[in-house]
Design an enzyme around this catalytic site. Structure first.
Site, short mmCIF file in Angstrom:
data_model
loop_
_atom_site.label_atom_id
_atom_site.label_comp_id
_atom_site.label_asym_id
_atom_site.label_seq_id
_atom_site.Cartn_x
_atom_site.Cartn_y
_atom_site.Cartn_z
N PRO A 61 66.13 66.97 38.29
CA PRO A 61 65.06 67.62 37.54
C PRO A 61 65.16 69.14 37.59
CG PRO A 61 64.21 66.64 39.57
CD PRO A 61 65.63 66.24 39.47
N HIS A 62 64.83 69.76 36.46
CA HIS A 62 64.86 71.22 36.35
C HIS A 62 63.91 71.62 35.24
CE1 HIS A 62 67.99 69.37 33.88
NE2 HIS A 62 67.78 70.32 33.00
N GLY A 63 63.64 72.90 35.12
CA GLY A 63 62.68 73.39 34.15
C GLY A 63 63.23 73.45 32.73
#
Length: 145
Positions: A61-63
């Site tokens: 997960p990342h922005g």
């Protein structure tokens, strides 16, 4: 590898769903000073738009792209989830690696993490590790190659 340290790794984590896992990894990035608090919401937004499950038990997960301004420094947060958590893939994620990257390092870090985790022996070592130091050692040896 300075973007990851033993205090940014949690072993034997139990979460109820992928959002709890993302929030936990995101909060670790916040607590380490890598990102602003709002980045965690952008990680959730990104997951809702497109799953960050990579396969073979790995989620990264990342922005969103809009979240780049919320990143103070490049860093990782690693969660080992032995029971797995459903990220909508073909099998549960047993390793969740939250990423915040500056200066175009994003793809290089994604690639490095994916390379470490594509090795079955490394992934098994991560899955069965009892300490953060064991996981750190696997990542450090794999990312130097």
């Amino acid at each position: 590898m300075s973007i990851l340290s033993a205090d940014q790794i949690r072993v034997n984590v139990k979460v109820s769903d992928k959002y709890e896992a993302i929030r936990l990894a995101g909060q670790m990035l916040v607590d380490a000073g890598h990102v602003e608090q709002e980045y965690v919401d952008k990680m959730i937004e990104r997951e809702n738009a497109l799953s960050t499950y990579m396969g073979a038990g790995l989620a990264i997960p990342h922005g969103t792209n809009e979240a780049k301004g919320m990143i103070k420094s490049t860093g990782l947060a690693v969660l080992q989830i032995p029971d797995g958590v459903d990220f909508g893939g073909d099998e549960p994620a047993v390793l969740v690696v939250g990423i915040a990257a500056q200066n175009g390092e994003h793809m290089d870090i994604l690639t490095s993490v994916a390379m470490v985790c594509s090795d079955e022996d490394s992934m098994e070592g991560i899955r069965t590790a009892k300490t953060a130091e064991e996981i750190l050692s696997i990542f450090e040896s794999g990312m130097e190659e």
